[in-house]
Design a protein around this motif. Structure first.
Motif, PDB file in Angstrom:
ATOM      1  N   ASP A  71     -19.040  13.022 -38.511  1.00  0.00           N
ATOM      2  CA  ASP A  71     -18.500  13.215 -39.855  1.00  0.00           C
ATOM      3  C   ASP A  71     -17.229  14.059 -39.766  1.00  0.00           C
ATOM      4  O   ASP A  71     -17.284  15.269 -39.639  1.00  0.00           O
ATOM      5  CB  ASP A  71     -19.539  13.896 -40.754  1.00  0.00           C
ATOM      6  CG  ASP A  71     -19.087  13.905 -42.211  1.00  0.00           C
ATOM      7  OD1 ASP A  71     -17.913  13.583 -42.461  1.00  0.00           O
ATOM      8  OD2 ASP A  71     -19.909  14.225 -43.086  1.00  0.00           O
ATOM      9  N   ASN A 116     -19.288   8.244 -47.571  1.00  0.00           N
ATOM     10  CA  ASN A 116     -19.294   8.095 -46.112  1.00  0.00           C
ATOM     11  C   ASN A 116     -20.483   7.261 -45.667  1.00  0.00           C
ATOM     12  O   ASN A 116     -20.353   6.358 -44.838  1.00  0.00           O
ATOM     13  CB  ASN A 116     -19.403   9.469 -45.434  1.00  0.00           C
ATOM     14  CG  ASN A 116     -18.098  10.229 -45.494  1.00  0.00           C
ATOM     15  OD1 ASN A 116     -17.034   9.624 -45.554  1.00  0.00           O
ATOM     16  ND2 ASN A 116     -18.183  11.545 -45.486  1.00  0.00           N
ATOM     17  N   THR A 176     -15.284   8.104 -41.783  1.00  0.00           N
ATOM     18  CA  THR A 176     -15.166   9.472 -42.282  1.00  0.00           C
ATOM     19  C   THR A 176     -13.727   9.984 -42.175  1.00  0.00           C
ATOM     20  O   THR A 176     -13.350  10.929 -42.844  1.00  0.00           O
ATOM     21  CB  THR A 176     -16.103  10.416 -41.520  1.00  0.00           C
ATOM     22  OG1 THR A 176     -15.836  10.318 -40.125  1.00  0.00           O
ATOM     23  CG2 THR A 176     -17.545  10.066 -41.776  1.00  0.00           C
TER      24      THR A 176
END
Lengths: 324, 347
Positions: free
Chosen positions: B77, B130, B145
């Motif tokens: 992420d 996401n 991301t």
């Protein structure tokens, strides 16, 4: 992915070129690459430039934000060159590494104006004029103010024989950080002022607070003076000093540079002692220069902005007039 | 229940090297930085460099907790730094809605649940975005991301109109600079979230499912693990953690700095997770990530208290992190011990 990005980039380029060619009938097209929005000062600088551009009907401003990255700025300059703007202006995020892209601009016969920060290149025909504050002078002013006023402001029981200064530097390698350090050191050389700690706070509040916290842990009450390269770091450091249990502005004398509104508020509260002005309101001067260039006039190599020193005593009076 | 950790236990062994690195940094300070280990009680709360380290590491710890789970599913992420900026920007805007228009007066004081609730809801929404891109649209996590990493900071700047929104809001400031039982509140919050996450992943099947997805997504799907839903949940959780971290930073400096809040912290969080011993996809260790964060932050605090020249700070940090990563690599350790052994036989 790579193909996708390049496709996307070229699509963008085509779009933007179509737009410029439609607009650019008789306007002066100015490409401006800003560093980012790292501080209130920078925001006021951006504001002055964009609003001044709007006020002038003959100016078409292309604004690009580099988010503190040199590679973004180089990309922005390249795209200005390929769009064929009339003038490029930019605030370089760091001093070095600009030769190739500035040469490309010169080959395309696009004059380059440096605003507020200088570049370190061998060939000074790569740029037309450098407009902005003299950072070394700002550092000197901060140092001079300190030498003249420390005796008057120091907390009781502290001596004037040794003045321990901690320094919050700006972004490592940036012109204001280098010059403000140089100017200050130049003035305090041979005086009782001694810089005992100096670290980078990246011109931000959060970093200023974190670094000051660490300074206080290692030096504690030895610290007599804080010299911050910008107001935002000083404002962060003020919080750290308060949390440590000392009085900012009294136990630790604080001098910083920029003179943003937040600094005046802190001075009115007695938490900051002095701020040296570094005016961001470059918009009018910048576009005057651009118009002069377009009219074929010669520009001086250096245009300095008018600036002042504001000690805390004047803060209450000046605060309402601050634009940023 | 055994009280002493089992040395043969592979879970403990994986933590051994990060712990050794952390101990090394602290030992260095014990000998060379006077006063580093002093903890006094000032105004009823603990005070000292060690407390500073944990307190300053709190935002990255929060990011690392979320990032660890994302890593375990085989994802990453990159958007957490940007989500921090959004969350802080929204909180400040809730407190002072008209500041960006130039109104300096505060309106009525906003209740705390709004100041916290709206930013966190938006952060979870960012995580949802996401998660949908990764789990349902099937975009590679690093790209999916990356979109929010780039766009998110822009969104945050749009919210604050590029200004630094300063504010005063006593209850909200408590999140960043308050004290609970003498400890800075961010530390207390990290401990709570850590325990919650630990219980949720280790005392239920969820942790195993996450590891199964990371190890082999197809096989786990055939076994009936709901891969997509779990991935979605993990990204939402990472968004939530980033949102909380954003609130901590924003409440600490009493200002929303959309341009700098959380800048490059995603990299610190990723480094912490990897130093801590969680590899991409499969087994994860939350405690390792916390230790990884502590390694990075104690390094930073050491640099600041000792006064290493700012020009070499980043290089110094990189060298230590490389060293930590290398001693964790079994291959490197083997090669190294062979080298040492051969030198000995030569001598």
């Amino acid at each position: 992915m790579k193909r996708f990005t390049s496709l996307f980039a070229s699509a963008l380029l085509v779009c933007s070129m179509a737009v410029t060619s439609a607009q650019a009938a008789d306007k002066i097209v100015v490409g401006f690459s800003q560093i980012g929005a790292e501080s209130a000062w920078r925001v006021a600088n951006t504001d002055s430039i964009t609003s001044e551009a709007k006020n002038r009907p003959n100016i078409d401003l292309k604004f690009s934000d580099a988010q503190q990255k040199q590679e973004n700025q180089i990309k922005a300059l390249r795209s200005f060159i390929s769009q064929g703007v009339d003038v490029i202006a930019f605030s370089p995020v760091v001093e070095t590494g600009w030769e190739p892209v500035l040469k490309e601009a010169k080959r395309a016969h696009i004059p380059v104006i440096l605003t507020d920060r200088a570049v370190d290149v061998q060939d000074d025909t790569l740029w037309v004029t450098f407009m902005g504050s003299d950072f070394v002078e700002e550092g000197r002013r901060a140092g001079n103010w300190l030498l003249e006023n420390y005796g008057r402001l120091k907390a009781e029981g502290k001596s004037s024989d040794v003045i321990n200064v901690v320094e919050l530097q700006g972004t490592v390698g940036s012109a204001p950080a280098i010059d403000r350090k140089t100017g200050f050191e130049e003035v305090v050389k041979g005086s009782p002022v001694k810089i005992i700690k100096s670290q980078s706070g990246d011109f931000t509040r959060a970093k200023g607070k974190e670094v000051m916290e660490a300074f206080l842990k290692s030096e504690g009450k030895n610290i007599d003076v804080l010299y911050a390269h910008n107001d935002d770091m000083a404002l962060g450091a003020i919080q750290a000093i308060e949390e440590y249990g000392l009085k900012p502005g009294k136990d630790i004398i604080i001098v910083s540079i920029d003179a943003v509104r937040g600094a005046f508020e802190a001075m009115v509260e007695g938490k900051l002692n002095c701020t040296v002005e570094c005016s961001p309101l470059l918009g009018p001067q910048l576009f005057d220069a651009v118009e002069a260039l377009a009219a074929g006039k010669e520009l001086p190599k250096r245009i300095v902005t008018n600036e002042d020193v504001f000690p805390a005593e004047t803060a209450a009076e000046i605060l309402p007039t601050r634009k940023y | 229940m055994k009280i002493l950790p089992d040395i043969q236990n592979p879970n403990f062994q994986r933590l051994l090297w990060p712990l050794a690195a952390l101990a090394g940094i602290l030992l260095f300070n014990l000998f060379f930085t006077p006063g580093f280990f002093e903890i006094e009680i000032k105004d009823g709360h603990f005070f000292g460099s060690l407390i500073d380290i944990i307190n300053r590491a709190a935002p990255v710890m929060l990011l690392a907790i979320g990032m660890t789970l994302v890593f375990a599913t085989g994802g990453i992420d990159l958007s957490v730094g940007a989500v921090m900026a959004i969350s802080g920007a929204v909180a400040a805007t809730v407190i002072r809605p008209d500041y960006v228009k130039g109104v300096l007066e505060y309106g009525e004081i906003q209740p705390l649940y709004l100041v916290i609730g709206i930013p966190l809801a938006l952060s979870v929404l960012c995580g949802l975005w996401n998660g949908i891109l990764v789990a349902f649209v099937g975009i590679q996590p690093i790209i999916a991301t990356l979109i929010l990493m780039v766009a998110g900071r822009g969104i945050a700047q749009l919210i604050t109109q590029g200004q630094i929104v300063v504010f005063i809001h006593e209850p909200f400031q408590y999140i960043g600079s308050g004290f609970f039982l003498g400890f800075p509140f961010p530390i207390v919050m990290v401990v709570l979230i850590f325990i919650l996450t630990y219980l949720l992943t280790r005392k239920t099947g969820l942790g195993l499912f996450i590891e199964a997805i990371g190890a082999n997504a197809v096989a786990s799907r055939f076994m009936g693990v709901r891969e997509k839903q779990i991935k979605l949940a993990v990204y939402m959780f990472s968004g939530l953690c980033a949102g909380i971290a954003g609130l901590v930073v924003c409440a600490d400096i009493k200002a929303a700095d959309a341009n700098n809040a959380g800048l490059f912290l995603e990299l610190d969080a990723i480094a912490a997770v990897i130093i801590g011993g969680t590899l991409w996809g499969g087994r994860f260790t939350l405690l390792g990530s916390i230790i990884g964060t502590l390694i990075i932050q104690s390094l930073t605090t050491t640099i600041l208290t000792r006064g290493i020249a700012p020009e070499v700070t980043l290089v110094f940090k990189a060298v230590v992190i490389i060293a930590v990563a290398l001693i964790q690599s079994e291959k490197f350790r083997n090669v190294f011990s062979v080298m040492v052994a051969s030198r000995r036989t030569k001598a």
